[in-house]
Scaffold this active site. Sequence first.
Site, PDB file in Angstrom:
ATOM      1  N   TYR A  52       0.828  -1.206   0.000  1.00  0.00           N
ATOM      2  CA  TYR A  52       0.000   0.000   0.000  1.00  0.00           C
ATOM      3  C   TYR A  52       0.864   1.258   0.000  1.00  0.00           C
ATOM      4  O   TYR A  52       1.791   1.405   0.785  1.00  0.00           O
ATOM      5  CB  TYR A  52      -0.932   0.037   1.216  1.00  0.00           C
ATOM      6  CG  TYR A  52      -1.650   1.370   1.346  1.00  0.00           C
ATOM      7  CD1 TYR A  52      -2.690   1.696   0.476  1.00  0.00           C
ATOM      8  CD2 TYR A  52      -1.247   2.314   2.288  1.00  0.00           C
ATOM      9  CE1 TYR A  52      -3.317   2.929   0.549  1.00  0.00           C
ATOM     10  CE2 TYR A  52      -1.879   3.552   2.367  1.00  0.00           C
ATOM     11  CZ  TYR A  52      -2.915   3.852   1.496  1.00  0.00           C
ATOM     12  OH  TYR A  52      -3.528   5.074   1.564  1.00  0.00           O
ATOM     13  N   HIS A  82      -2.548  16.669  -2.515  1.00  0.00           N
ATOM     14  CA  HIS A  82      -2.968  16.801  -1.127  1.00  0.00           C
ATOM     15  C   HIS A  82      -2.694  18.194  -0.548  1.00  0.00           C
ATOM     16  O   HIS A  82      -3.148  18.497   0.566  1.00  0.00           O
ATOM     17  CB  HIS A  82      -2.279  15.737  -0.266  1.00  0.00           C
ATOM     18  CG  HIS A  82      -2.857  14.361  -0.449  1.00  0.00           C
ATOM     19  ND1 HIS A  82      -3.114  13.807  -1.682  1.00  0.00           N
ATOM     20  CD2 HIS A  82      -3.238  13.419   0.459  1.00  0.00           C
ATOM     21  CE1 HIS A  82      -3.614  12.595  -1.538  1.00  0.00           C
ATOM     22  NE2 HIS A  82      -3.704  12.327  -0.252  1.00  0.00           N
ATOM     23  N   ASN A 194       1.653  11.356   6.232  1.00  0.00           N
ATOM     24  CA  ASN A 194       0.692  10.480   6.914  1.00  0.00           C
ATOM     25  C   ASN A 194       0.976  10.472   8.410  1.00  0.00           C
ATOM     26  O   ASN A 194       1.523   9.514   8.962  1.00  0.00           O
ATOM     27  CB  ASN A 194       0.818   9.068   6.332  1.00  0.00           C
ATOM     28  CG  ASN A 194      -0.475   8.266   6.438  1.00  0.00           C
ATOM     29  OD1 ASN A 194      -0.461   7.062   6.342  1.00  0.00           O
ATOM     30  ND2 ASN A 194      -1.596   8.931   6.631  1.00  0.00           N
ATOM     31  N   TYR A 277     -18.452  31.241  45.752  1.00  0.00           N
ATOM     32  CA  TYR A 277     -17.715  30.117  45.159  1.00  0.00           C
ATOM     33  C   TYR A 277     -16.520  30.558  44.319  1.00  0.00           C
ATOM     34  O   TYR A 277     -15.499  29.873  44.269  1.00  0.00           O
ATOM     35  CB  TYR A 277     -18.651  29.286  44.278  1.00  0.00           C
ATOM     36  CG  TYR A 277     -19.665  28.455  45.019  1.00  0.00           C
ATOM     37  CD1 TYR A 277     -19.788  28.506  46.399  1.00  0.00           C
ATOM     38  CD2 TYR A 277     -20.509  27.611  44.315  1.00  0.00           C
ATOM     39  CE1 TYR A 277     -20.724  27.741  47.065  1.00  0.00           C
ATOM     40  CE2 TYR A 277     -21.456  26.827  44.969  1.00  0.00           C
ATOM     41  CZ  TYR A 277     -21.558  26.900  46.349  1.00  0.00           C
ATOM     42  OH  TYR A 277     -22.484  26.140  47.003  1.00  0.00           O
ATOM     43  N   ARG A 280     -13.972  31.092  47.066  1.00  0.00           N
ATOM     44  CA  ARG A 280     -13.788  29.984  48.011  1.00  0.00           C
ATOM     45  C   ARG A 280     -13.431  28.672  47.321  1.00  0.00           C
ATOM     46  O   ARG A 280     -12.665  27.863  47.860  1.00  0.00           O
ATOM     47  CB  ARG A 280     -15.088  29.813  48.821  1.00  0.00           C
ATOM     48  CG  ARG A 280     -14.970  28.775  49.906  1.00  0.00           C
ATOM     49  CD  ARG A 280     -16.170  28.666  50.846  1.00  0.00           C
ATOM     50  NE  ARG A 280     -17.391  29.274  50.406  1.00  0.00           N
ATOM     51  CZ  ARG A 280     -18.579  28.663  50.422  1.00  0.00           C
ATOM     52  NH1 ARG A 280     -18.662  27.394  50.821  1.00  0.00           N
ATOM     53  NH2 ARG A 280     -19.668  29.294  50.055  1.00  0.00           N
ATOM     54  N   PHE A 326      -2.084   6.626  12.087  1.00  0.00           N
ATOM     55  CA  PHE A 326      -2.285   8.002  11.628  1.00  0.00           C
ATOM     56  C   PHE A 326      -3.564   8.615  12.186  1.00  0.00           C
ATOM     57  O   PHE A 326      -3.769   9.822  12.075  1.00  0.00           O
ATOM     58  CB  PHE A 326      -2.372   8.023  10.092  1.00  0.00           C
ATOM     59  CG  PHE A 326      -3.384   7.035   9.563  1.00  0.00           C
ATOM     60  CD1 PHE A 326      -4.739   7.259   9.672  1.00  0.00           C
ATOM     61  CD2 PHE A 326      -2.952   5.845   8.984  1.00  0.00           C
ATOM     62  CE1 PHE A 326      -5.666   6.338   9.205  1.00  0.00           C
ATOM     63  CE2 PHE A 326      -3.877   4.920   8.508  1.00  0.00           C
ATOM     64  CZ  PHE A 326      -5.233   5.168   8.624  1.00  0.00           C
ATOM     65  N   GLU A 412     -12.296   6.019   4.044  1.00  0.00           N
ATOM     66  CA  GLU A 412     -11.913   6.623   5.322  1.00  0.00           C
ATOM     67  C   GLU A 412     -13.196   7.121   5.980  1.00  0.00           C
ATOM     68  O   GLU A 412     -13.541   8.306   5.912  1.00  0.00           O
ATOM     69  CB  GLU A 412     -10.884   7.722   5.074  1.00  0.00           C
ATOM     70  CG  GLU A 412      -9.613   7.135   4.456  1.00  0.00           C
ATOM     71  CD  GLU A 412      -8.689   8.165   3.824  1.00  0.00           C
ATOM     72  OE1 GLU A 412      -8.953   9.380   3.970  1.00  0.00           O
ATOM     73  OE2 GLU A 412      -7.706   7.755   3.178  1.00  0.00           O
TER      74      GLU A 412
END
Length: 507
Positions: A52, A82, A194, A277, A280, A326, A412
């Site tokens: 791959y 990309h 990746n 609060y 405190r 990844f 994906e």
Amino acid sequence: MIYLTGSQLSFEEIERVMIKKEQVELSTKAREDIVKSRKLIDELVDNEETVYGVTTGFGKFSDTAISTKDINALQENLILSHAAGVGEPFSEEIVRGIMLLRANSLSKGHSGVRLETVKLLLDMLNEEIHPVIPSQGSLGASGDLAPLAHMVLVMLGRGEAYYRGERLLGSEALKKAGLQPIKLRAKEGLALINGTQAIASVGTFTWLSMKNLLKVADIACAMTVDALEGITDAFDERIYKLRPHPGHRKTAANLRKLVVNSEIIENKEHPRVQDAYTLRCVPQIHGASKDAHSHVGEVLEREINSTTDNPLIFSEDGDIISGGNFHGQPLALPMDYLSTSISEIANVSERRVERLVNPNHNFGLPAFLIEEGGVSSGFMIAQYTAASLVSENKSLAHPASVDSIPSSANQEDHVSMGTIGARKALSILKNSQKVLSVELLCACQALDLRKPRKPGKGTKKAFEIIREEIPYLDQDREISPDIEKVAEIIASGKLVKAVEEVVGKLE
């Protein structure tokens, strides 16, 4: 000089590279491991085995075989296709972090890149060539593909980069630094992009900044407690021992240090036996955010010393295995946690501001902390600003990790959105610095109004640091520059450093 092994990079070293631009080099072992993993890739290519991302396409194209003659073109095309990021570029510090963390991941020797490829990445870092990396476009699964592709463009002599502050074409930046672009070979494009380094870099920068912010929050709170003649019994260490969360102990100890010897608290002029609060319960509130910060730090430390690409090379066994390292989910959830924990620091700070400016709750101080109220509005609108920022933080704190949009034709089909989560956490942090700026300004004004009684040892020093830059508000003026200036003091670490010189290290 920092030497990368892939397994021992610390937050302190990352900060030195991000901010101080310290030089980075590969360790001897890292060099050896990189060479071993590359040898296996070359053997697989020579044997024309199906792997791959080496002899196949990517994502949905993983079933598409790539001929030997197209293997190198495949890697360059991967980067070009990309590099689809948009939006404002990441800051210089974050880009340096991305480059460092990617090189550290490759140094583990499970990615199959050539030694000269990693060396070019580090040479760029050391020569202050900072790729222009758009901040938007990553899904946080299959790694931070778009941001890292923009980083790699410059390694190819493409894209754009800042070279010592000047924005240039990638090719020109390399030339000015005396570096040569590379030609990618089998698997290298995939190995370079990746990974989760954009999430990790933004997350680490935010985490480091939050470390300072948490101390500032304790300082601001202590000043408010002092100014409001607070009751310090709530910070007693015996209370912590009955509910021993570490952040509680740290916060209570800080507050005790900061207000020690306060004439305002020792000579308080009120009959109340306990505070609201927001005064405190600060050990519990700030403390919970400190515990969240510690947890996120543990996750980040593991991540920055991990290999996060795919497939992974196991050179000793002769194996190459596809997996999911990844995927950004291990960081996505902590980034959302970090966002919430920073938001809460701002939430409680704004409520303390309200008590300081409200004559019904500030125990004798003038309305909006101005002596000529009516003619002057004092800090009325500064509280509005704090409230606006806090409300914006609440919107930003919506978890990014609960969303997922399938990509790559449903190959994906679950993504983390962790990069969005990290970016939101950083935005919340910057807003919170300004909220704390408002509290520090109001607390300084209130301490002035409590004179001649003197504040505590630590709160007095903090008061002096702010007053070096910002004068007492005797009549209305533009408040915006004051808020921005104090935010700069916070971010620089100057306030914490000065106070720690007086009271000792804060936790």
